[in-house]
Design an enzyme around this catalytic site. Structure first.
Site, PDB file in Angstrom:
ATOM      1  N   GLU A   1      -4.014   6.984  -2.324  1.00  0.00           N
ATOM      2  CA  GLU A   1      -3.356   5.742  -1.919  1.00  0.00           C
ATOM      3  C   GLU A   1      -3.749   4.624  -2.871  1.00  0.00           C
ATOM      4  OE1 GLU A   1      -2.623   2.895   2.016  1.00  0.00           O
ATOM      5  OE2 GLU A   1      -3.473   4.906   2.219  1.00  0.00           O
TER       6      GLU A   1
ATOM      7  N   ASP B   1      -6.978   8.696   1.112  1.00  0.00           N
ATOM      8  CA  ASP B   1      -6.757   8.412   2.519  1.00  0.00           C
ATOM      9  C   ASP B   1      -6.828   9.697   3.338  1.00  0.00           C
ATOM     10  OD1 ASP B   1      -6.294   6.802   4.670  1.00  0.00           O
ATOM     11  OD2 ASP B   1      -4.161   6.544   4.320  1.00  0.00           O
TER      12      ASP B   1
ATOM     13  N   THR C   1      -1.874  -2.609  -4.004  1.00  0.00           N
ATOM     14  CA  THR C   1      -1.749  -3.571  -5.090  1.00  0.00           C
ATOM     15  C   THR C   1      -2.706  -4.736  -4.897  1.00  0.00           C
ATOM     16  OG1 THR C   1      -0.084  -4.962  -4.012  1.00  0.00           O
ATOM     17  CG2 THR C   1       0.720  -3.061  -5.274  1.00  0.00           C
TER      18      THR C   1
ATOM     19  N   GLU D   1       0.864  -1.184   0.000  1.00  0.00           N
ATOM     20  CA  GLU D   1       0.000   0.000   0.000  1.00  0.00           C
ATOM     21  C   GLU D   1       0.902   1.235   0.000  1.00  0.00           C
ATOM     22  OE1 GLU D   1      -2.450  -0.268   3.573  1.00  0.00           O
ATOM     23  OE2 GLU D   1      -1.892  -2.385   3.624  1.00  0.00           O
TER      24      GLU D   1
ATOM     25  N   ARG E   1      -6.720  -1.509  -5.321  1.00  0.00           N
ATOM     26  CA  ARG E   1      -7.679  -0.591  -4.710  1.00  0.00           C
ATOM     27  C   ARG E   1      -7.080   0.808  -4.747  1.00  0.00           C
ATOM     28  NH1 ARG E   1      -8.617  -0.052   1.626  1.00  0.00           N
ATOM     29  NH2 ARG E   1     -10.272   1.511   1.689  1.00  0.00           N
TER      30      ARG E   1
ATOM     31  N   TYR F   1      -7.854   4.811  -3.493  1.00  0.00           N
ATOM     32  CA  TYR F   1      -8.709   5.547  -2.578  1.00  0.00           C
ATOM     33  C   TYR F   1      -8.004   6.789  -2.070  1.00  0.00           C
ATOM     34  CZ  TYR F   1      -6.013   2.497   0.586  1.00  0.00           C
ATOM     35  OH  TYR F   1      -5.001   1.810   1.214  1.00  0.00           O
TER      36      TYR F   1
END
Length: 400
Positions: free
Chosen positions: A65, A59, A68, A9, A55, A57
């Site tokens: 962010e 943060d 994987t 991440e 994903r 998004y």
């Protein structure tokens, strides 16, 4: 567990530079809103699960962010990390074109780094699937010291506010060794136990000390050497004797140890350099069978050459593969061209350009010039943008 699930991440820094000196650029919150505008219009949210299994998004703190997909091969993880960069850079391009059409003065930049100008830090978190073991706490204490020693080798490099160079950006921003917190007190290992698998068999190792890496070689080494060590530990290796007496103090001091001469106290009273410590780890890990990953030999090669570079102070053998050495070479060239009166602001601008993943950044040019080695092919990186060919194996994977 020679086959393991990994995920990364990455929190990206975002800034908007004024294209007109007389105008005020967007602040970070408004820039992030522009970056995600198309996603919000299409998905009605800033939190999107992607067709490639990743994903994307927004943060806390206006950080874009990317997490994987779950990967079980090192090349796939590198490719999926690159896919996240590609998607975010594409969003930035579209946002900047839109801002220009609307007459807004500003160009959005996305930075894959860990420290902003105000001293705030954003993170890059690694996740590893582990077999559940009642010895986890003892293993975690030993792993903390490994992650401390790993940091100088896989750090992204950092121009400190005083103009000095450090090997790691995150080293000065960690507050604890092992904790359930992630922001109020940042630990090296976060104990959040969310395996998203059979909890009786598996747990997640959540590591938040690592730098955000631009070079694929640094990511490969960071994850690969951890995977090799975890395999050895699960097979019975013991590293409990390789525990630093003060991990956090060692983490900070070793980040500034550019010539590799520092020696750091272990709980058993010995004093080892970072290279000596990593050498002992490598010796114990190498006693166990190899994994099935095709890039394992590349991990061992980088591990050994990285230790040689740190021990000798000569980084020329790794300055196309590991971030701290690549960036240091770039900054040395800036100093050489500008002379003794080089301004710290000039060095910081070059550093930010190294981390900028948009078209304004240096990454593609460095790769094209052979100064930023890729360990994945263009086809592997393209494939990581699309759904995986095979479905996720049921009930066996840990979350990214």
């Amino acid at each position: 567990m020679t086959r393991r699930i990994w995920g990364i991440e990455t929190e990206y820094g975002i800034t908007c530079a004024a294209s007109d000196p007389a105008a005020s650029p967007l602040d970070a919150e408004h820039a992030a809103r522009e970056l995600f505008r198309l996603l919000v219009e299409r998905e009605r949210t800033t939190n999107v699960f992607l067709p490639n299994g990743g994903r994307l998004y927004l943060d806390v703190g206006a950080h874009p962010e990317y997490a994987t997909a779950e990967c079980d091969m090192l090349a796939d993880l590198l490719a999926h990390d690159a896919a996240g960069q590609h998607m975010l850079a594409d969003l930035a391009t579209q946002a900047n074109e839109r801002l220009a059409r609307e007459g807004v003065s500003g160009v959005i930049h996305l930075l894959k780094n860990n420290v902003d100008s105000a001293g705030n830090s954003c993170g890059c978190h690694e996740n590893y699937l582990l077999r559940r073991d009642s010895r986890f706490r003892d293993m975690a204490d030993a792993l903390v010291s490994f992650f401390v020693a790993r940091q100088p080798l896989v750090g992204a490099g950092w121009v400190r506010p005083d103009g000095s160079y450090a090997l790691s950006q995150r080293a000065d921003h960690m507050d604890d060794a092992v904790s359930a917190a992630t922001t109020t007190t940042r630990p090296i290992i976060n104990t959040r136990d969310e395996p998203l698998a059979h909890a009786r068999d598996f747990r997640r190792l959540h590591v938040i000390v690592g730098d955000s890496n631009v070079a694929e070689g640094s990511t490969l080494l960071k994850v690969g050497m951890t995977h090799l060590l975890l395999n050895a530990l699960e097979a019975g290796a013991d590293i409990t004797g390789l525990t630093f007496a003060d991990p956090l103090a060692t983490l900070r001091a070793s980040s500034a140890d550019l010539d590799g001469t520092g020696r750091y106290e272990l709980r058993d009273g010995r004093r080892l350099s970072i290279v000596e410590y990593l050498g002992e780890i490598a010796e114990r890990v190498s006693a166990y069978p190899a994994t099935s990953d095709p890039l394992e030999s590349a991990v061992w090669d980088l591990w050994r050459r990285g230790m040689t570079a740190l021990a000798s102070g000569d980084w020329s053998g790794i300055d196309t593969e590991l971030d701290f050495a690549i960036k240091h070479r770039l900054l040395a060239q800036v100093r050489e061209r500008a002379g003794a009166d080089v301004a710290p602001a000039m060095l910081i601008r070059m550093e930010l350009a190294y981390h900028d993943i948009t078209s304004a950044g240096l990454g593609e040019a460095l790769a094209a010039a052979g100064r930023l080695r890729r360990f994945t092919s263009p086809e592997q990186r393209r494939r990581a943008l699309t759904p995986p060919a095979a479905p996720r194996p049921p009930r066996t994977c840990a979350a990214a």
